[in-house]
Design a protein around this motif. Sequence first.
Motif, mmCIF file in Angstrom:
data_model
loop_
_atom_site.group_PDB
_atom_site.id
_atom_site.type_symbol
_atom_site.label_atom_id
_atom_site.label_comp_id
_atom_site.label_asym_id
_atom_site.label_seq_id
_atom_site.Cartn_x
_atom_site.Cartn_y
_atom_site.Cartn_z
ATOM 1 N N GLU A 163 0.600 -23.732 40.165
ATOM 2 C CA GLU A 163 -0.218 -24.250 41.253
ATOM 3 C C GLU A 163 -1.664 -24.078 40.790
ATOM 4 O OE1 GLU A 163 2.510 -22.793 45.008
ATOM 5 O OE2 GLU A 163 0.992 -21.418 44.244
ATOM 6 N N VAL A 164 -2.412 -25.184 40.702
ATOM 7 C CA VAL A 164 -3.765 -25.110 40.148
ATOM 8 C C VAL A 164 -4.757 -25.739 41.118
ATOM 9 C CG1 VAL A 164 -5.241 -25.674 38.173
ATOM 10 C CG2 VAL A 164 -2.803 -25.277 37.812
ATOM 11 N N SER A 165 -5.887 -25.052 41.298
ATOM 12 C CA SER A 165 -6.986 -25.583 42.096
ATOM 13 C C SER A 165 -8.282 -24.937 41.616
ATOM 14 C CB SER A 165 -6.789 -25.276 43.575
ATOM 15 O OG SER A 165 -7.919 -25.703 44.328
ATOM 16 N N ASP A 166 -9.372 -25.664 41.812
ATOM 17 C CA ASP A 166 -10.701 -25.110 41.495
ATOM 18 C C ASP A 166 -11.332 -24.458 42.723
ATOM 19 O OD1 ASP A 166 -11.407 -27.279 43.057
ATOM 20 O OD2 ASP A 166 -12.494 -28.319 41.473
ATOM 21 N N GLY A 167 -10.588 -24.362 43.805
ATOM 22 C CA GLY A 167 -11.098 -23.775 45.032
ATOM 23 C C GLY A 167 -11.706 -24.803 45.969
ATOM 24 N N LEU B 170 -3.098 -20.624 39.535
ATOM 25 C CA LEU B 170 -4.310 -20.494 38.722
ATOM 26 C C LEU B 170 -5.503 -20.996 39.516
ATOM 27 C CD1 LEU B 170 -3.065 -21.935 35.284
ATOM 28 C CD2 LEU B 170 -3.110 -19.539 36.028
ATOM 29 N N TRP B 171 -6.555 -20.198 39.524
ATOM 30 C CA TRP B 171 -7.823 -20.581 40.143
ATOM 31 C C TRP B 171 -8.743 -20.965 38.990
ATOM 32 C CZ3 TRP B 171 -11.683 -16.700 42.705
ATOM 33 C CH2 TRP B 171 -12.623 -17.407 43.451
ATOM 34 N N ASP B 172 -9.054 -22.231 38.890
ATOM 35 C CA ASP B 172 -9.800 -22.793 37.760
ATOM 36 C C ASP B 172 -11.304 -22.674 38.015
ATOM 37 O OD1 ASP B 172 -10.481 -24.125 35.444
ATOM 38 O OD2 ASP B 172 -9.949 -26.116 36.200
ATOM 39 N N ILE B 173 -11.858 -21.518 37.623
ATOM 40 C CA ILE B 173 -13.290 -21.274 37.843
ATOM 41 C C ILE B 173 -13.922 -20.694 36.585
ATOM 42 C CG2 ILE B 173 -13.012 -20.856 40.315
ATOM 43 C CD1 ILE B 173 -13.441 -17.820 39.616
ATOM 44 N N ASN B 174 -15.231 -20.789 36.519
ATOM 45 C CA ASN B 174 -16.015 -20.101 35.503
ATOM 46 C C ASN B 174 -16.680 -18.932 36.190
ATOM 47 O OD1 ASN B 174 -16.090 -20.652 32.786
ATOM 48 N ND2 ASN B 174 -17.310 -22.501 33.055
ATOM 49 N N ARG C 55 -10.808 -28.610 45.448
ATOM 50 C CA ARG C 55 -9.780 -29.647 45.560
ATOM 51 C C ARG C 55 -8.471 -29.008 46.006
ATOM 52 N NH1 ARG C 55 -9.235 -32.824 40.247
ATOM 53 N NH2 ARG C 55 -8.856 -30.729 39.547
ATOM 54 N N PRO C 56 -7.592 -29.799 46.631
ATOM 55 C CA PRO C 56 -6.293 -29.245 47.037
ATOM 56 C C PRO C 56 -5.501 -28.759 45.820
ATOM 57 C CG PRO C 56 -6.651 -31.414 48.020
ATOM 58 C CD PRO C 56 -7.751 -31.196 47.029
ATOM 59 N N MET C 57 -4.680 -27.782 46.065
ATOM 60 C CA MET C 57 -3.824 -27.269 45.012
ATOM 61 C C MET C 57 -2.840 -28.351 44.585
ATOM 62 S SD MET C 57 -1.620 -23.759 45.110
ATOM 63 C CE MET C 57 -2.815 -23.085 46.225
ATOM 64 N N ALA C 58 -2.577 -28.434 43.287
ATOM 65 C CA ALA C 58 -1.625 -29.401 42.746
ATOM 66 C C ALA C 58 -0.549 -28.639 41.973
ATOM 67 C CB ALA C 58 -2.332 -30.401 41.838
ATOM 68 N N LEU C 59 0.646 -29.219 41.923
ATOM 69 C CA LEU C 59 1.787 -28.593 41.261
ATOM 70 C C LEU C 59 1.998 -29.194 39.878
ATOM 71 C CD1 LEU C 59 4.340 -28.574 44.215
ATOM 72 C CD2 LEU C 59 2.741 -26.776 43.532
ATOM 73 N N TYR C 60 2.272 -28.320 38.907
ATOM 74 C CA TYR C 60 2.458 -28.747 37.519
ATOM 75 C C TYR C 60 3.642 -28.032 36.901
ATOM 76 C CZ TYR C 60 -2.342 -30.370 38.045
ATOM 77 O OH TYR C 60 -3.474 -30.993 38.491
ATOM 78 N N CYS C 61 4.305 -28.710 35.956
ATOM 79 C CA CYS C 61 5.285 -28.056 35.097
ATOM 80 C C CYS C 61 4.586 -27.820 33.753
ATOM 81 C CB CYS C 61 6.557 -28.881 34.943
ATOM 82 S SG CYS C 61 6.329 -30.586 34.451
ATOM 83 N N ALA C 62 5.117 -26.920 32.969
ATOM 84 C CA ALA C 62 4.456 -26.506 31.730
ATOM 85 C C ALA C 62 5.271 -26.873 30.503
ATOM 86 C CB ALA C 62 4.230 -24.997 31.750
ATOM 87 N N SER C 63 4.546 -27.162 29.428
ATOM 88 C CA SER C 63 5.190 -27.366 28.133
ATOM 89 C C SER C 63 5.196 -26.031 27.386
ATOM 90 C CB SER C 63 4.426 -28.411 27.326
ATOM 91 O OG SER C 63 3.138 -27.912 26.995
ATOM 92 N N SER C 64 5.914 -25.976 26.300
ATOM 93 C CA SER C 64 5.939 -24.764 25.481
ATOM 94 C C SER C 64 4.559 -24.517 24.891
ATOM 95 C CB SER C 64 6.948 -24.913 24.348
ATOM 96 O OG SER C 64 8.247 -25.007 24.873
ATOM 97 N N PRO C 65 4.155 -23.246 24.804
ATOM 98 C CA PRO C 65 2.855 -22.936 24.206
ATOM 99 C C PRO C 65 2.824 -23.371 22.746
ATOM 100 C CG PRO C 65 3.784 -21.012 25.307
ATOM 101 C CD PRO C 65 4.844 -22.051 25.277
#
Length: 172
Positions: free
Chosen positions: A109-113, A71-75, A115-125
């Motif tokens: 894998e999430v980054s705003d472009g 995911l690229w976290d941008i507006n 900061r370095p990419m960080a790894l996350y696990c997800a919970s149920s929606p």
Amino acid sequence: MTAIDKAVSSDITLGQLLDGLAAAPEAPLVFLYEGQPVKAGYHVTEVKAGAFSALDCGANPEAWSEMFIQLWDINEDGRSHMPAGKFSAIIRKVSDHVLLDPAAKLTFEVSDGNRPMALYCASSPRLAGGRLEVALAARPSSCKPRDRWLAEQSTAVSSCCAPVNSNSKCCG
């Protein structure tokens, strides 16, 4: 890291994520990480699937399939959060070209472009305030032999107080 930490960091599979999104395909899909929602213009920039073989620190062979969603976290362009159905359609499109295992371990894998990419696990929606929220938690490192031992201890403790026989040192 404690056993409780591992229990708190839920680890859903690709299939569980897609099943949860199917419950409200028109709802905006919002990923939450580091205490904040992703920006409304976020992009799914890459989807990777892999099969891994490894040897853990106890010399035990390990094998698993894993899927990475970047995911690229941008507006951008004044957009709103993408509907859950659109996210699912992206994954379906990927599955036309890449073999995806619904039981695969899921890593974001999430980054705003910047900061370095960080790894996350997800919970149920979960549906909250008209939107589907998926909480992302930092993916911790772990020692698999220790994790297995802790799980065995937890099982032994939970079954400890079954009917007591006279030779048992448990609950006696």
